[in-house]
Enzyme design. Structure first.
Site, short mmCIF file in Angstrom:
data_model
loop_
_atom_site.label_atom_id
_atom_site.label_comp_id
_atom_site.label_asym_id
_atom_site.label_seq_id
_atom_site.Cartn_x
_atom_site.Cartn_y
_atom_site.Cartn_z
N LYS A 58 52.56 39.12 47.56
CA LYS A 58 53.44 40.08 46.91
C LYS A 58 54.90 39.76 47.22
O LYS A 58 55.19 39.15 48.24
CB LYS A 58 53.15 41.49 47.47
CG LYS A 58 51.86 42.11 47.02
CD LYS A 58 51.69 43.49 47.66
CE LYS A 58 50.40 44.15 47.23
NZ LYS A 58 50.32 44.47 45.80
N ARG A 66 39.23 45.98 44.32
CA ARG A 66 37.99 46.01 43.53
C ARG A 66 36.92 45.10 44.15
O ARG A 66 35.73 45.36 44.01
CB ARG A 66 38.30 45.62 42.07
CG ARG A 66 38.83 44.23 41.88
CD ARG A 66 39.57 44.06 40.55
NE ARG A 66 40.91 44.64 40.59
CZ ARG A 66 41.75 44.66 39.56
NH1 ARG A 66 41.40 44.13 38.40
NH2 ARG A 66 42.95 45.20 39.69
#
Ligand code: BES
Ligand code: MN
Ligand code: ZN
Length: 474
Positions: free
Chosen positions: A252, A326
């Site tokens: 990120k 996920r």
């Protein structure tokens, strides 16, 4: 008119006692004052919300009519916040609140006091670090006060875990804390610890994501076994617990990356809710699963392009290691179904996209089971937590197709929270009713909000904690 605040100091029945009257205009107020003052004169002090020496300061509220009630528990939580702030501003350590109203309202008021007074000051030295506790008594409302204490403590536990920085709270220390809290509450606990054990037990996603973490990934299973069971249903709560999300190799940007210490907000809410469920003696068996890992870039980290086989046999292409939530949840959803869950709710700070769609005050809700979705959203509303249903739109499933594997872990920029939810749906067994809560927005607050100071909110704790009663019709 109804918002007119009465603030007054009145002569009190005990020497040195200040009665602060806070309420809206109402002719019945003096009568209530009388009644409550009489109760106090008789020595009825009520159960404290927190225990510190009282200094004899009184607050009186009478916000008990339809206009106030129409806005639900939130109104009362906000009044609770006013009380907490009032006590602090008065440099008091204690207050007695005289209030009429229903149990649920007084409970919400108590929650507001305790949630508003929470500060993440574990690492503050000096005055801030030594912040004294305040005591707020609510005479005549012992059950509501007990309920408020239980709920707010559960939520503040969730907040603290999400607030703790990544160097302190890692998958191992989170698991250790969860075990301690769960045992204290009377839950059965099982931990699958480390990548090797997780792979062997069939949780490759958690292993993939956590394999480069500063400590090994952990799956914590918390079981509430009621003595009396009143339903055939079995509830499972599943939480995303990334103690720090750097994004992994798909790293990120550094700006605001620190916020990703709160990427375990889902697991924290599940833990808080489980503790509450045990304390409140739910009559439905509930299992909580905390999927704990740290997402780090490292020689051992998973790579973009990695392909692995999930628990249910489907192959996953890791397009972006930053879509890690996920991956850790998928196998656990499958497992929860195998373990007999008839209803699964997962809570996860899953996507930045849900912030774009709904902002940071409303969480996303996804489900193929309208009745269960409605039930969860309704409990959310009753708890003062807003959820808005977004579609698991079938046409978008093609966005997570991949030529080299059954499913890709990203679906592009558009509808990002929907494709994330569609990904999860692939791993939920057919016959299970499932609701996915994407709490990335409300879990973290850059500024104060309602009765929350800046920081992590423990969002979804209250909603999750209410589900057992809602499912058993209580
Ligand atoms: N933990 C983040 C989502 C998030 C973002 C939570 C902002 C709270 C605030 C999640 O793991 C993530 O990085 N998601 C990616 C997915 C993308 C790579 C498909 C995102 O939302 O950008
Ligand atoms: Mn991520
Ligand atoms: Zn994440």
């Amino acid at each position: 008119m109804h918002d007119c605040l009465l603030t007054a100091t009145a002569a009190a029945s005990a020497p040195g006692l200040t009665v602060v009257i806070v309420g809206h205009c109402d002719a019945k107020l003096p009568r209530l004052v009388e009644l409550q003052a009489a109760a106090i004169a008789k020595g009825e002090t009520g159960a404290p919300l927190n225990v510190v020496t009282p200094d004899g300061r009184f607050l009186l509220l009478k916000p008990d009519d339809k206009a106030w009630h129409a806005q639900g528990g939130e109104r009362w939580r906000l009044v609770g916040k006013e009380i907490a702030e009032g006590v602090r501003q008065a440099k008091a350590t204690a207050a007695t609140v005289l209030v009429g109203g229903k149990l649920v309202d007084v409970q919400a008021l108590g929650e507001g006091v305790l949630l508003a007074d929470y500060r993440f000051n574990t690492f503050r030295s000096g005055k801030e670090g030594k912040r004294t506790q305040i005591t707020v008594r609510v005479p005549g409302h012992a059950p509501a006060v007990a309920a408020a204490n239980a709920m707010a403590q559960a939520q503040n536990l969730a907040r603290e875990l999400a607030d703790l920085p990544g160097n302190v709270l890692n998958p191992l220390t989170f698991a250790q804390r969860a075990v301690a809290e769960a045992k204290k509450a009377g839950l059965l606990v099982k931990v699958i610890s480390g990548t090797k054990a997780l792979r062997k037990a069939g949780f490759p996603g958690l292993a993939q994501v956590g394999q480069a973490g500063s400590t090994e990934p952990q799956l914590v299973e918390l079981r509430w076994k009621p003595k009396k069971i009143t339903t055939k249903d079995r509830l499972a709560l599943v939480g995303k617990g990334i103690t720090f999300d750097t994004g992994g190799i798909s790293i990120k940007p550094s700006d605001k990356m620190w916020e990703m210490k709160g990427d375990c907000g889902g697991a924290a809410a599940v833990l808080g809710a489980m503790v509450h469920i045990a304390q409140s003696g739910a009559t439905i068996p509930v299992t909580g699963y905390l999927a704990l890992a740290e997402n780090m870039p490292d020689r051992l980290a998973q790579r973009p392009g990695d392909i692995y086989v999930a628990r249910n046999g489907k192959t996953i292409h890791v397009d972006n290691t930053d879509a890690e939530g996920r991956l850790v949840l998928a196998d656990v959803l499958t497992y929860a179904g195998e373990q007999g869950a008839t209803h699964i709710v997962d809570a996860a700070t899953l996507t930045g996209a849900v912030l774009v769609a709904l902002g940071d005050k409303v969480a996303g809700l996804f489900s193929r089971h309208d009745d269960f979705a409605k039930l969860v959203a309704k409990e959310g509303q009753a708890a003062g937590e807003a959820f808005w249903q977004l579609p698991l739109h079938g046409e978008y499933r093609a966005m997570i197709d991949h030529p080299h594997a059954d499913i890709n872990n990203t679906g592009g920029r558009n509808g990002g929270s929907i494709t994330a939810a569609l990904f999860l749906a692939e791993f939920v067994p057919e016959n299970v009713k499932w609701v996915h809560l994407d709490i990335a927005g409300p879990a973290m607050q850059g500024a104060g909000w309602r009765y929350y100071a800046k920081g992590m909110t423990g969002f979804a704790t209250r909603t999750l904690a209410r589900l057992p009663k809602a499912l058993t019709g209580g």
